[in-house]
Write an enzyme that holds these catalytic residues in place. Structure first.
Site, PDB file in Angstrom:
ATOM      1  N   ARG A   1     -10.908  -0.558  14.972  1.00 22.05           N
ATOM      2  CA  ARG A   1     -10.685   0.426  13.875  1.00 22.05           C
ATOM      3  C   ARG A   1     -11.602   0.168  12.963  1.00 22.05           C
ATOM      4  NH1 ARG A   1      -4.850   1.450  10.793  1.00 22.05           N
ATOM      5  NH2 ARG A   1      -4.844  -1.102   9.845  1.00 22.05           N
TER       6      ARG A   1
ATOM      7  N   LYS B   1       1.410  -1.167  -0.371  1.00 18.60           N
ATOM      8  CA  LYS B   1       0.066   0.155  -0.012  1.00 18.60           C
ATOM      9  C   LYS B   1       0.854   1.469   0.039  1.00 18.60           C
ATOM     10  CE  LYS B   1      -0.096  -0.098   5.459  1.00 18.60           C
ATOM     11  NZ  LYS B   1      -1.421  -0.825   6.288  1.00 18.60           N
TER      12      LYS B   1
ATOM     13  N   MET C   1      12.380  23.984   3.868  1.00 19.26           N
ATOM     14  CA  MET C   1      12.075  23.740   2.922  1.00 19.26           C
ATOM     15  C   MET C   1      13.339  22.766   2.306  1.00 19.26           C
ATOM     16  SD  MET C   1       9.527  24.923  -0.182  1.00 19.26           S
ATOM     17  CE  MET C   1       8.273  25.086   1.387  1.00 19.26           C
TER      18      MET C   1
ATOM     19  N   TYR D   1      16.649  28.286  10.403  1.00 24.12           N
ATOM     20  CA  TYR D   1      15.443  29.637  10.511  1.00 24.12           C
ATOM     21  C   TYR D   1      15.843  28.930  12.740  1.00 24.12           C
ATOM     22  CZ  TYR D   1      13.436  30.093   6.078  1.00 24.12           C
ATOM     23  OH  TYR D   1      13.393  30.437   4.596  1.00 24.12           O
TER      24      TYR D   1
HETATM   25  C1  LIG Z   1      -0.234  -1.990   6.829  1.00 24.62           C
HETATM   26  C2  LIG Z   1      -1.099  -3.240   7.386  1.00 24.62           C
HETATM   27  C3  LIG Z   1      -0.170  -4.445   7.419  1.00 24.62           C
HETATM   28  C4  LIG Z   1       1.399  -4.199   7.746  1.00 24.62           C
HETATM   29  O1  LIG Z   1       1.593  -3.989   8.455  1.00 24.62           O
HETATM   30  P1  LIG Z   1       3.117  -3.526   8.590  1.00 24.62           P
HETATM   31  O2  LIG Z   1       3.449  -3.279  10.288  1.00 24.62           O
HETATM   32  O3  LIG Z   1       3.655  -2.559   8.221  1.00 24.62           O
HETATM   33  O4  LIG Z   1       3.704  -4.642   8.550  1.00 24.62           O
HETATM   34  C5  LIG Z   1      -0.606  -5.536   7.562  1.00 24.62           C
HETATM   35  N1  LIG Z   1      -2.243  -5.713   7.415  1.00 24.62           N
HETATM   36  C6  LIG Z   1      -3.419  -4.588   7.784  1.00 24.62           C
HETATM   37  C7  LIG Z   1      -5.082  -4.566   7.619  1.00 24.62           C
HETATM   38  C8  LIG Z   1      -2.063  -3.387   6.994  1.00 24.62           C
HETATM   39  O5  LIG Z   1      -3.688  -2.685   7.081  1.00 24.62           O
END
Ligand SMILES: *Cc1c(COP(=O)(O)O)cnc(C)c1O
Length: 358
Positions: free
Chosen positions: A130, A35, A304, A252
């Site tokens: 969640r 992802k 930046m 800064y």
């Molecule tokens: C992002 C995600 C993972 C992977 O998690 P990591 O901590 O990066 O290994 C696995 N399952 C779900 C549902 C996720 O959203």
């Protein structure tokens, strides 16, 4: 000459890290989680390096389409499932596997008439709160799906809130087992942390993400000690050097003031490249950084396009000296810790303007 910042991706490291996950969970298949543009590593680059995985997990239908267009025939798991009815047409056309986590999603499936039944994942909320169904609602959702001709197979899944932390997995594992007791179907529970630390969660499919990219899921265990190799190295060069007198400030807000006379290097990298603006620069320890391979610290506030390094440990450094922000020789986890974040966020923040070294 282009600005000297660049990022290098090590595809052999990605393949190696996948192998680490496979060895840790020898009886499970692996969803390589790619992802968010493969945590900033490039979707197709990562998929290519991780093609030995059993499948790819992601969220975005456009990313799924890019995988299919590039010829990847692997199973593809949609971690947030579908968002509206027409998404199901794409699920069907591209042979994707959606997670179903809500009654609304199940209703969409119920109202649809796919030509072929589809494989689905049914998500259990085992305590993270969640996504997913809890307890009795899980059993009811499973029964509802089982009765649908639209459904080919149901895999039971959950996600851990603290597999990397002190709470561990035991209470969520117990809740998942209770909610799914007696239900047929494969199981998928483990993220990277659970894959590495809790074999009892491996089930049929593990879902490692961060470990594939060579970072540790644990605050108390380094990536190197887990046998992981960094897959992203962010580098740049010094483009200026300043001689500071004791008491003079740099950058800064004069966030850092020289404790003594010292040389400070100006690095061509800033928050617009994806470096964290909150990286410690006002403290004695700073944030770790390499100059010509020598470990030193950042000083001052990240701007930046530029940031500053203490050149005291590298007296020979000058304009053109090589700088490693993270990656080979300097774990992103250490940089993240000093920046009040995690390597996930650093990787995902890598900016599109940073050229990729091929
Ligand atoms: C992002 C995600 C993972 C992977 O998690 P990591 O901590 O990066 O290994 C696995 N399952 C779900 C549902 C996720 O959203």
């Amino acid at each position: 000459m282009p600005r000297p910042i660049r990022v290098r991706f090590d595809t052999a490291a990605l393949a190696h890290n996948l192998e680490v996950a496979r060895r840790r969970a020898p009886h499970a298949k692996v969803w390589a989680v790619i992802k968010a543009n493969a945590y900033g590593h490039g979707l197709l680059r990562a998929a290519d390096a991780l093609r030995a995985a059993g499948g790819f997990a992601l969220l975005d239908l456009n990313e799924a389409a890019r995988l299919r267009e590039a010829g990847f025939a692997h199973p593809v798991l949609l971690l947030e499932g579908i968002f509206e009815p027409r998404d199901l047409d794409l699920v069907e056309a591209m042979h994707l596997t959606p997670v179903l986590h809500s009654a609304e999603q199940i209703a969409i499936l119920e109202a649809a008439a796919p030509k072929r039944p589809i494989d689905v994942y049914l998500k259990c909320n085992s305590g993270m709160n969640r996504l997913g169904f809890t307890g009795a609602a899980m059993i009811a959702a499973h029964a509802r799906l089982k009765s649908l001709k639209q459904v080919k197979s149901i895999t039971l899944m959950t996600h851990f809130a603290d597999a990397d932390g002190p709470s561990g997995v035991s209470s969520q594992l117990a809740a998942f087992d209770a909610a799914t007791a007696g239900l047929a179907g494969a199981r998928s529970l483990a993220n990277s942390a659970a894959t590495m630390r809790y074999p009892e969660t491996h089930g049929d499919w593990v879902r490692p993400g961060i470990m594939l990219y060579g970072a540790s899921p644990f605050p108390d265990e380094s990536a190197a000690s887990l046998g992981l190799m960094p897959a992203m190295t962010l580098s740049s060069e010094l483009i200026a050097v300043q001689a500071l007198k004791a008491g003079e400030g740099v950058g800064y807000g004069y966030l850092y003031r020289a404790e003594r006379d010292m040389r400070v290097g100006v690095v061509a990298c800033g928050y617009a490249d994806g470096y964290a603006r909150h990286a410690a620069g006002g403290t004695a320890a700073g944030t770790p950084i390499l100059v010509d391979g020598v470990r030193t610290r950042t000083v001052g506030r990240v701007a930046m396009d530029m940031m500053y390094v203490d050149l005291t440990p590298v007296p020979r450094a000058g304009v053109g000296s090589q700088v490693t922000l993270w990656g080979d020789g300097l774990s992103a986890d250490e940089v993240a810790l000093a920046s009040g974040t995690v390597s996930y966020e650093l990787f995902c923040a890598l900016a599109a303007r940073v050229p990729v070294e091929e």
